[in-house]
Design a protein around this motif. Structure first.
Motif, PDB file in Angstrom:
ATOM      1  N   SER A  10      43.339  32.604  40.208  1.00 33.09           N
ATOM      2  CA  SER A  10      43.073  34.033  40.071  1.00 33.09           C
ATOM      3  C   SER A  10      44.125  34.863  40.805  1.00 33.09           C
ATOM      4  O   SER A  10      44.499  35.946  40.347  1.00 33.09           O
ATOM      5  N   SER A  22      46.962  34.988  38.485  1.00 29.34           N
ATOM      6  CA  SER A  22      46.663  35.898  37.381  1.00 29.34           C
ATOM      7  C   SER A  22      46.763  37.354  37.814  1.00 29.34           C
ATOM      8  O   SER A  22      47.190  38.213  37.033  1.00 29.34           O
ATOM      9  N   LEU A  77      38.716  39.278  45.716  1.00 30.92           N
ATOM     10  CA  LEU A  77      39.381  37.982  45.658  1.00 30.92           C
ATOM     11  C   LEU A  77      39.717  37.480  47.056  1.00 30.92           C
ATOM     12  O   LEU A  77      39.597  36.278  47.344  1.00 30.92           O
ATOM     13  N   ILE A  85      35.279  37.328  38.867  1.00 31.19           N
ATOM     14  CA  ILE A  85      36.646  37.799  39.094  1.00 31.19           C
ATOM     15  C   ILE A  85      37.550  37.382  37.942  1.00 31.19           C
ATOM     16  O   ILE A  85      38.386  38.173  37.462  1.00 31.19           O
ATOM     17  N   GLN A  86      37.412  36.142  37.456  1.00 36.40           N
ATOM     18  CA  GLN A  86      38.212  35.693  36.319  1.00 36.40           C
ATOM     19  C   GLN A  86      37.967  36.575  35.099  1.00 36.40           C
ATOM     20  O   GLN A  86      38.909  36.944  34.378  1.00 36.40           O
ATOM     21  N   LEU A 106      39.600  39.969  35.551  1.00 36.10           N
ATOM     22  CA  LEU A 106      41.047  39.883  35.350  1.00 36.10           C
ATOM     23  C   LEU A 106      41.399  39.962  33.867  1.00 36.10           C
ATOM     24  O   LEU A 106      42.346  40.660  33.485  1.00 36.10           O
TER      25      LEU A 106
END
Length: 389
Positions: A254, A257, A287, A321-322, A325
């Protein structure tokens, strides 16, 4: 725990960077740069390079071939691999079934399966979910009936990731249909080339063959392939899922990313937009908090304890969070995120190269909050084990 990098840690980080620069296969990098999907040989080639270096299984105990890295070194290794955008080391063998084998397996089972798993000579897949048993995994119906020194297995598994490549699979099967759901399950290792095993593709929304359904019809499995006691496979399942949920968090990935997203935002001219910048800042703060939680989890495991309820927290926040993103990436590329412009009469997707996978990736990452135990189930686990509700 002390998170300052010692001179030894800095030297280790530099060693990792130099190793990637010199040893990462050029043909795999060329495929990645061209946007070509990696295949079985690519994944295994990088696995074997890492195995030769001794870093492919940083979490394994030294007695089984682990490198004996510190918590910080494990963190740095994962971070440098992510920042270098290397091919992923697939988790099914190294991070999922192997800890079950070296924790619950017999000496003979450890000797049989751990060395080839470490070397990259076995590709594993996971046989947990079924059409009627996903988040409620204890309701699984795949049966294994004992006949002498074999089990005869019948049933269906689904969403089996990369089973089309697998040599072996680890499966949850019901060996006592009269027991309470969690008490009648066993943990079997099954040769995927066995007669009666059929793998059928499931094509996902992004057009890729990543997952499969697996049919088991009168598959004969030696009893010696059962890990732990009969009808006590749920103990193995919970142990494995805790490791899986910790890995799903993928903090290093992450962070990588997020770097890519910032560059896209700059190219699209929205990096300084107050609204977009605020979303990025909030995401970065979340994060960072997740990163510290992951480090605490690593410290717990290094002290000889398995992942605790914090693995559920890592899974929830990591997958959220992924997904955020991918949402922000799609927002950043705007109309260039159209999944496929060919339906509009064009020769192919429009816009810059970095926009081509924005929509397919967004759709694919919707699954992360479901697999490994849905996030709703993880909240129930936290309520029970942490809050005592």
């Amino acid at each position: 725990m002390n998170l300052d990098f010692s001179p030894e840690d800095v030297a280790f980080r530099d060693e990792v960077r130099a190793f990637i620069a010199s040893d990462y296969p050029a043909d795999i990098r060329a495929k990645q740069d061209a946007g070509i999907d990696l295949d079985r040989d690519d994944y295994l080639a990088w696995h074997r390079v890492m195995a030769k270096k001794g870093w492919v299984a940083p979490g394994w105990p030294a007695e089984y071939g682990g490198p004996g890295l510190s918590d910080v070194q494990k963190f740095l290794l994962a971070e440098e691999l992510a920042f270098a955008d290397t091919a992923p080391i697939l988790p099914f063998g190294l991070k999922m079934v192997a800890p079950v084998i070296y924790t619950f397996g017999t000496p003979e089972q450890k000797a049989r399966w751990l060395p080839p798993t470490l070397a990259g000579d076995i590709w594993w897949c996971q046989g947990y979910s079924e059409p009627g048993a996903g988040s409620d995994l204890a309701s699984l119906t795949t049966r294994a009936v004992r006949e002498g020194d074999h089990y005869v297995v019948n049933g269906q598994k689904t969403w089996t990731t990369l089973a089309q490549y697998a040599d072996w699979g680890f499966f949850l099967v019901r060996t006592d249909p009269t027991a309470k759901p969690q008490m009648g399950i066993s943990f079997l290792l099954i040769d995927m080339k066995s007669p009666g095993v059929t793998v059928r593709p499931i094509i996902t929304m992004d057009g890729r063959h990543e997952v499969n359904e697996v049919w088991l019809e009168d598959v004969r499995v030696p009893v010696e392939n059962r890990i732990h006691n009969e009808n006590e496979g749920w103990t193995c399942a919970k142990f494995l899922l805790a490791h899986e949920r910790t890995n799903i968090a993928n903090v290093a990935g992450s962070k990588r990313s997020l770097q890519k997203l910032r560059k896209i935002a700059e190219k699209e001219g929205i990096a300084d937009d107050p609204g977009f910048a605020a979303k990025l800042a909030e995401l970065e703060i979340d994060l960072l908090a997740l990163e510290y939680t992951e480090l605490r989890s690593l410290a717990r495991q290094s002290s000889g304890r398995g992942p605790g309820p914090e693995s559920s927290l890592l899974k929830i926040k990591g997958t959220e969070i992924q997904q955020r993103l991918t949402e922000l990436t799609l927002e950043a590329v705007g109309p260039y995120g159209l999944p496929d412009a060919r339906g509009l009469g064009n020769a192919g997707p429009v816009g810059p190269d970095y926009a081509g996978r924005a929509a397919p990736t967004y759709f694919n990452v919707r699954k992360t909050s479901i697999y490994g135990g849905s996030n709703e189930i993880q909240r129930n686990i936290i309520a029970k084990l942490v809050l005592g509700l």
